[in-house]
Write a protein that holds these residues in place. Structure first.
Motif, PDB file in Angstrom:
ATOM      1  N   LEU A  31       0.840  -1.192   0.000  1.00  0.00           N
ATOM      2  CA  LEU A  31       0.000   0.000   0.000  1.00  0.00           C
ATOM      3  C   LEU A  31       0.873   1.239   0.000  1.00  0.00           C
ATOM      4  O   LEU A  31       1.865   1.309   0.744  1.00  0.00           O
ATOM      5  CB  LEU A  31      -0.910   0.037   1.232  1.00  0.00           C
ATOM      6  N   THR A  32       0.496   2.202  -0.829  1.00  0.00           N
ATOM      7  CA  THR A  32       1.195   3.480  -0.880  1.00  0.00           C
ATOM      8  C   THR A  32       0.201   4.601  -0.606  1.00  0.00           C
ATOM      9  O   THR A  32      -0.846   4.677  -1.259  1.00  0.00           O
ATOM     10  CB  THR A  32       1.843   3.707  -2.260  1.00  0.00           C
ATOM     11  N   LEU A  33       0.526   5.443   0.361  1.00  0.00           N
ATOM     12  CA  LEU A  33      -0.309   6.610   0.637  1.00  0.00           C
ATOM     13  C   LEU A  33       0.047   7.682  -0.387  1.00  0.00           C
ATOM     14  O   LEU A  33       1.064   8.363  -0.270  1.00  0.00           O
ATOM     15  CB  LEU A  33      -0.071   7.118   2.065  1.00  0.00           C
ATOM     16  N   LEU A  34      -0.778   7.800  -1.424  1.00  0.00           N
ATOM     17  CA  LEU A  34      -0.493   8.766  -2.492  1.00  0.00           C
ATOM     18  C   LEU A  34      -0.723  10.196  -2.031  1.00  0.00           C
ATOM     19  O   LEU A  34      -0.039  11.123  -2.477  1.00  0.00           O
ATOM     20  CB  LEU A  34      -1.375   8.473  -3.703  1.00  0.00           C
ATOM     21  N   GLY A  35      -1.717  10.379  -1.169  1.00  0.00           N
ATOM     22  CA  GLY A  35      -2.025  11.711  -0.646  1.00  0.00           C
ATOM     23  C   GLY A  35      -2.560  11.581   0.759  1.00  0.00           C
ATOM     24  O   GLY A  35      -3.430  10.757   1.022  1.00  0.00           O
ATOM     25  N   THR A  36      -2.037  12.388   1.678  1.00  0.00           N
ATOM     26  CA  THR A  36      -2.421  12.288   3.090  1.00  0.00           C
ATOM     27  C   THR A  36      -3.061  13.572   3.604  1.00  0.00           C
ATOM     28  O   THR A  36      -3.194  13.761   4.809  1.00  0.00           O
ATOM     29  CB  THR A  36      -1.190  11.956   3.960  1.00  0.00           C
ATOM     30  N   GLY A  37      -3.469  14.462   2.698  1.00  0.00           N
ATOM     31  CA  GLY A  37      -4.036  15.739   3.103  1.00  0.00           C
ATOM     32  C   GLY A  37      -5.547  15.732   3.180  1.00  0.00           C
ATOM     33  O   GLY A  37      -6.217  14.812   2.709  1.00  0.00           O
ATOM     34  N   ASP A  38      -6.081  16.779   3.774  1.00  0.00           N
ATOM     35  CA  ASP A  38      -7.536  16.964   3.839  1.00  0.00           C
ATOM     36  C   ASP A  38      -8.012  17.603   2.542  1.00  0.00           C
ATOM     37  O   ASP A  38      -7.277  17.648   1.546  1.00  0.00           O
ATOM     38  CB  ASP A  38      -7.922  17.787   5.071  1.00  0.00           C
ATOM     39  N   ALA A  39      -9.226  18.122   2.546  1.00  0.00           N
ATOM     40  CA  ALA A  39      -9.843  18.599   1.305  1.00  0.00           C
ATOM     41  C   ALA A  39      -9.083  19.744   0.650  1.00  0.00           C
ATOM     42  O   ALA A  39      -9.121  19.889  -0.574  1.00  0.00           O
ATOM     43  CB  ALA A  39     -11.287  19.025   1.570  1.00  0.00           C
TER      44      ALA A  39
ATOM     45  N   SER B 104       5.483  17.997   5.481  1.00  0.00           N
ATOM     46  CA  SER B 104       4.197  18.650   5.743  1.00  0.00           C
ATOM     47  C   SER B 104       3.416  18.860   4.455  1.00  0.00           C
ATOM     48  O   SER B 104       2.212  19.110   4.494  1.00  0.00           O
ATOM     49  CB  SER B 104       4.409  20.006   6.433  1.00  0.00           C
ATOM     50  N   GLN B 105       4.095  18.785   3.314  1.00  0.00           N
ATOM     51  CA  GLN B 105       3.409  18.952   2.021  1.00  0.00           C
ATOM     52  C   GLN B 105       2.514  17.743   1.788  1.00  0.00           C
ATOM     53  O   GLN B 105       2.982  16.595   1.765  1.00  0.00           O
ATOM     54  CB  GLN B 105       4.440  19.065   0.903  1.00  0.00           C
ATOM     55  N   ARG B 106       1.208  18.001   1.624  1.00  0.00           N
ATOM     56  CA  ARG B 106       0.250  16.900   1.522  1.00  0.00           C
ATOM     57  C   ARG B 106      -0.705  17.121   0.347  1.00  0.00           C
ATOM     58  O   ARG B 106      -1.436  18.108   0.301  1.00  0.00           O
ATOM     59  CB  ARG B 106      -0.554  16.766   2.811  1.00  0.00           C
ATOM     60  N   LEU B 107      -0.699  16.163  -0.585  1.00  0.00           N
ATOM     61  CA  LEU B 107      -1.719  16.127  -1.624  1.00  0.00           C
ATOM     62  C   LEU B 107      -2.990  15.539  -1.033  1.00  0.00           C
ATOM     63  O   LEU B 107      -2.995  14.992   0.070  1.00  0.00           O
ATOM     64  CB  LEU B 107      -1.240  15.291  -2.806  1.00  0.00           C
ATOM     65  N   ARG B 108      -4.088  15.625  -1.785  1.00  0.00           N
ATOM     66  CA  ARG B 108      -5.361  15.115  -1.288  1.00  0.00           C
ATOM     67  C   ARG B 108      -5.394  13.589  -1.317  1.00  0.00           C
ATOM     68  O   ARG B 108      -4.630  12.944  -2.003  1.00  0.00           O
ATOM     69  CB  ARG B 108      -6.519  15.714  -2.081  1.00  0.00           C
ATOM     70  N   PHE B 109      -6.365  13.020  -0.590  1.00  0.00           N
ATOM     71  CA  PHE B 109      -6.391  11.607  -0.220  1.00  0.00           C
ATOM     72  C   PHE B 109      -6.564  10.644  -1.395  1.00  0.00           C
ATOM     73  O   PHE B 109      -7.521  10.740  -2.156  1.00  0.00           O
ATOM     74  CB  PHE B 109      -7.538  11.389   0.775  1.00  0.00           C
ATOM     75  N   SER B 110      -5.638   9.698  -1.504  1.00  0.00           N
ATOM     76  CA  SER B 110      -5.759   8.511  -2.358  1.00  0.00           C
ATOM     77  C   SER B 110      -4.803   7.465  -1.814  1.00  0.00           C
ATOM     78  O   SER B 110      -3.750   7.799  -1.264  1.00  0.00           O
ATOM     79  CB  SER B 110      -5.374   8.791  -3.815  1.00  0.00           C
ATOM     80  N   ILE B 111      -5.175   6.195  -1.977  1.00  0.00           N
ATOM     81  CA  ILE B 111      -4.307   5.093  -1.590  1.00  0.00           C
ATOM     82  C   ILE B 111      -4.179   4.141  -2.775  1.00  0.00           C
ATOM     83  O   ILE B 111      -5.165   3.796  -3.422  1.00  0.00           O
ATOM     84  CB  ILE B 111      -4.870   4.327  -0.376  1.00  0.00           C
ATOM     85  N   LEU B 112      -2.961   3.714  -3.041  1.00  0.00           N
ATOM     86  CA  LEU B 112      -2.695   2.713  -4.068  1.00  0.00           C
ATOM     87  C   LEU B 112      -2.494   1.363  -3.388  1.00  0.00           C
ATOM     88  O   LEU B 112      -1.658   1.230  -2.489  1.00  0.00           O
ATOM     89  CB  LEU B 112      -1.436   3.089  -4.857  1.00  0.00           C
ATOM     90  N   VAL B 113      -3.270   0.371  -3.810  1.00  0.00           N
ATOM     91  CA  VAL B 113      -3.165  -0.992  -3.291  1.00  0.00           C
ATOM     92  C   VAL B 113      -2.643  -1.880  -4.420  1.00  0.00           C
ATOM     93  O   VAL B 113      -3.227  -1.917  -5.506  1.00  0.00           O
ATOM     94  CB  VAL B 113      -4.530  -1.512  -2.802  1.00  0.00           C
TER      95      VAL B 113
END
Length: 247
Positions: free
Chosen positions: A3-11, A33-42
Motif C-alpha cells: 500500500l502506498t499513501l499517495l495523498g495524506t491531506g484533507d480537502a 508537511s506537504q500533503r496532496l489530497r487523499f488517495s491510496i494505491l493498493v
C-alpha cells in the motif's frame, strides 16, 4: 500486498492557499508537511487498485510512474475523494469502479463522460479484486448518506483497515468487522484540542486504534492545523505522501 499513501491531506491540502502558518511554510519548502489530497494505491502481484481518486491524481500518478490501474473503489461522494478521476481522460478508458449505489450514482453526474464500468457493492459483502478481498463497511460522515471504510485482506493472513472519512460514531457492526487489523489507516483531520462533527481528531483516532487492537496505525487526511511533520511525528504516527507499507 503493498500500500502506498499517495495523498495524506484533507480537502484543501497542505500548504493551504493563502496560509503562512509554520506547517504551510514547511510544506512550501518541500518538507513532509506537504500533503496532496487523499488517495491510496493498493498493489498485489495481480494488479493495482486505487482507493479514492484525489483531485491531485495526475501528480500522484507521475510521482509513482503509474500509467494505468485495474480498478477504483470510491468511499463517498465528496470532491476531494473523486474529482481526480477526470485525469484518466485520454489515459485509460472504461475504468472499473466500485462502491455503494448511492456513491456511484452521485459521482456519475460528474464523470459519466469517461464511461466508467460501474460495479455496485453492498456494505459488508466481500468482493475480490487483484487476488485480494475487499469489504466496504459503514461509517459516520454527515451529511453523506452512506459513507464507507474499506477492509483489505490477503488470504486471511493480513488485514488492513481504512476508516475512510468518519467521526468516531462508527456503527457497532462495522467496529466488530474492523477488529484486530495489522494496519489501521485512520482519518485524523485535526489535533486533539479541535473537534469536528464529521471527522475524528488525532486523539479519537488513536483511541479507535486501541479499541480495535490495531498492531500498527497511521493517521491520514491531515490538515495544516498540525505542527510541521518533523515535530508532530515525534508524538503521533502521522502518515506522509509516498509512505509505503508492505506485507
Amino acid at each position: 500486498m503493498r500500500l502506498t499513501l499517495l495523498g495524506t491531506g484533507d480537502a484543501v491540502g497542505t500548504p493551504k492557499i493563502g496560509c503562512n502558518c509554520p506547517t504551510c511554510a514547511d510544506a512550501r519548502e518541500g518538507g513532509k508537511s506537504q500533503r496532496l489530497r487523499f488517495s491510496i494505491l493498493v498493489e498485489s502481484d495481480q494488479g493495482k487498485i486505487l482507493i479514492d481518486t484525489s483531485p491531485d491524481l495526475r501528480q500522484q500518478f507521475l510521482r509513482q510512474r503509474l500509467s494505468g490501474i485495474d480498478g477504483v473503489i470510491w468511499t463517498h461522494g465528496h470532491y476531494d475523494h473523486y474529482a481526480g478521476f477526470g485525469e484518466f481522460y485520454r489515459v485509460q478508458n472504461r475504468v472499473d469502479v466500485y462502491g455503494v449505489r448511492e456513491t456511484l450514482d452521485y459521482i456519475d453526474q460528474y464523470v459519466s463522460f469517461l464511461k466508467p464500468r460501474y460495479h455496485h457493492v453492498k456494505l459488508y459483502d466481500p468482493f475480490e479484486l487483484i487476488g485480494l478481498r475487499f469489504t466496504l463497511f459503514k461509517v459516520y460522515h454527515p451529511p453523506v448518506e452512506t459513507p464507507a471504510g474499506v477492509i483489505i485482506s490477503d488470504a486471511d493472513t493480513v488485514k488492513v483497515v481504512v476508516t475512510g472519512d468518519t467521526s468516531s460514531n462508527i456503527p457497532e457492526k462495522s467496529l466488530e468487522l474492523m477488529k484486530d487489523p495489522d494496519l489501521l489507516i485512520a482519518d485524523a483531520i485535526v489535533p486533539p484540542h479541535i473537534h469536528i462533527k464529521k471527522h475524528m481528531n488525532s486523539e479519537e483516532a488513536m483511541a479507535l486504534a486501541q479499541k480495535l487492537n490495531a498492531k500498527e496505525v497511521v493517521l491520514t487526511h491531515l490538515s495544516h492545523l498540525f505542527r510541521p511533520h518533523n515535530i508532530e511525528s515525534m508524538f503521533l504516527p502521522l502518515g506522509y505522501d509516498g509512505q509505503v507499507f508492505e506485507f
